[in-house]
Design a protein around this motif. Structure first.
Motif, short mmCIF file in Angstrom:
data_model
loop_
_atom_site.label_atom_id
_atom_site.label_comp_id
_atom_site.label_asym_id
_atom_site.label_seq_id
_atom_site.Cartn_x
_atom_site.Cartn_y
_atom_site.Cartn_z
N ILE A 97 37.13 35.96 38.02
CA ILE A 97 37.11 37.25 38.71
C ILE A 97 35.79 37.97 38.44
O ILE A 97 35.13 38.49 39.36
CB ILE A 97 38.30 38.14 38.28
CG1 ILE A 97 39.61 37.56 38.81
CG2 ILE A 97 38.12 39.56 38.80
CD1 ILE A 97 40.84 38.32 38.33
N ALA A 98 35.38 37.99 37.18
CA ALA A 98 34.12 38.64 36.80
C ALA A 98 32.93 37.97 37.50
O ALA A 98 32.03 38.65 38.00
CB ALA A 98 33.94 38.59 35.29
N SER A 99 32.94 36.63 37.55
CA SER A 99 31.86 35.91 38.21
C SER A 99 31.80 36.25 39.70
O SER A 99 30.71 36.44 40.27
CB SER A 99 32.04 34.40 38.03
OG SER A 99 31.02 33.69 38.69
N ILE A 102 30.32 39.81 40.10
CA ILE A 102 28.88 39.82 39.81
C ILE A 102 28.11 39.14 40.94
O ILE A 102 27.07 39.65 41.38
CB ILE A 102 28.61 39.09 38.47
CG1 ILE A 102 29.20 39.87 37.31
CG2 ILE A 102 27.10 38.91 38.26
CD1 ILE A 102 29.22 39.10 36.00
N THR A 103 28.59 38.01 41.40
CA THR A 103 27.89 37.24 42.43
C THR A 103 27.82 37.99 43.75
O THR A 103 26.79 37.97 44.44
CB THR A 103 28.56 35.87 42.64
OG1 THR A 103 28.61 35.18 41.39
CG2 THR A 103 27.78 35.03 43.64
N GLN A 104 28.90 38.66 44.12
CA GLN A 104 28.91 39.30 45.44
C GLN A 104 28.35 40.72 45.43
O GLN A 104 27.67 41.10 46.39
CB GLN A 104 30.33 39.33 45.99
CG GLN A 104 30.42 39.96 47.39
CD GLN A 104 31.71 39.65 48.10
OE1 GLN A 104 32.46 38.76 47.70
NE2 GLN A 104 31.99 40.35 49.18
N ILE A 177 33.09 35.83 48.47
CA ILE A 177 33.10 35.22 47.14
C ILE A 177 34.09 35.90 46.21
O ILE A 177 34.92 35.25 45.58
CB ILE A 177 31.68 35.26 46.53
CG1 ILE A 177 30.72 34.43 47.37
CG2 ILE A 177 31.70 34.75 45.09
CD1 ILE A 177 29.27 34.55 46.95
N ALA A 178 34.02 37.23 46.10
CA ALA A 178 34.86 37.95 45.15
C ALA A 178 36.35 37.75 45.47
O ALA A 178 37.16 37.51 44.57
CB ALA A 178 34.51 39.43 45.15
N ALA A 179 36.69 37.82 46.74
CA ALA A 179 38.10 37.67 47.13
C ALA A 179 38.58 36.24 46.86
O ALA A 179 39.70 36.03 46.36
CB ALA A 179 38.27 38.01 48.60
#
Length: 219
Positions: A97-99, A102-104, A177-179
């Protein structure tokens, strides 16, 4: 037993959601186009797997010994699975979830990239912390059929992954990405729920269908 096999497969999905599209997520985020460097992005997960494997084995042994002592010498094989709680409940799902966030959503800079690598590292630890005690548990409960149950576990786990991996890229394109990473985390939590069920009701499950399970005298 099927409940337990499904648990591992659902948690390991987090690994594949991170690594399969890494060229389109982390590499794209940080403008990495060199194929060798894109491959190197998988190293944090691998390092986490290595460290988590060494840590999880000792932790599960200590957990089993301490709970056996607490129970006055009564051996309950499910006590070994208590060592998986940190990996299945916290490290694997929370790191992905954290990745994703951060990525999006966060800026593309060196600090955020390092934090993202830390997330991948802890995901590797989380998956290994779940796997090692789980595999040892299967051998504990089926000494006489350890090779068979280990093979069945790997086959079921890989089947779950094989059926799921084809949805990763379409999900990224549709939900972002986050979803997508959050969905993978929720699936991992559902899978870990099966582990909790085995910890709590494993003795009843083993009593329901006898596959030649090991007994206290065998251990």
């Amino acid at each position: 037993m099927c409940c337990w096999f499904l648990s591992e497969g659902l948690v390991v999905i987090t690994d594949y959601v991170l690594l399969t599209p890494i060229a389109y997520t982390l590499a794209a985020k940080y403008n990495i186009t060199n194929e060798a460097l894109i491959g190197a992005l998988c190293i944090p997960v691998g390092m986490g797997n290595i460290i988590g494997s060494n840590f999880a084995g000792r932790l599960s042994d200590r957990m089993l010994i301490s709970w056996r002592k607490y129970r006055g010498g009564v051996w309950v094989p499910e006590d070994r699975l208590r060592a998986t709680i940190s990996g299945g409940l916290i490290f694997a799902p929370c790191s992905i979830i954290a990745s994703g966030i951060i990525t999006q959503y966060m800026e593309s800079n060196t600090v955020n990239m390092i934090i993202n690598f830390v997330c991948l590292f802890f995901n590797g630890i989380g998956v290994s912390v779940l796997f090692n005690p789980s595999n040892a548990y299967l051998v504990d409960i089926l000494h006489s059929r350890s090779a068979e149950v280990t093979a069945a576990n790997m086959a079921c786990r890989n089947l779950v992954v094989a059926l799921s991996v084809g949805f990763i890229i379409p999900s990224l394109n549709t939900f972002g990405i986050a979803a997508t990473f959050t969905i993978a985390a929720v699936i991992a939590w559902i899978g870990f729920g099966f582990t909790v069920a085995v910890i709590r009701y494993g003795d009843r499950m083993r009593a329901f269908v006898d596959l030649g399970f090991s007994t206290l005298e065998d251990n």
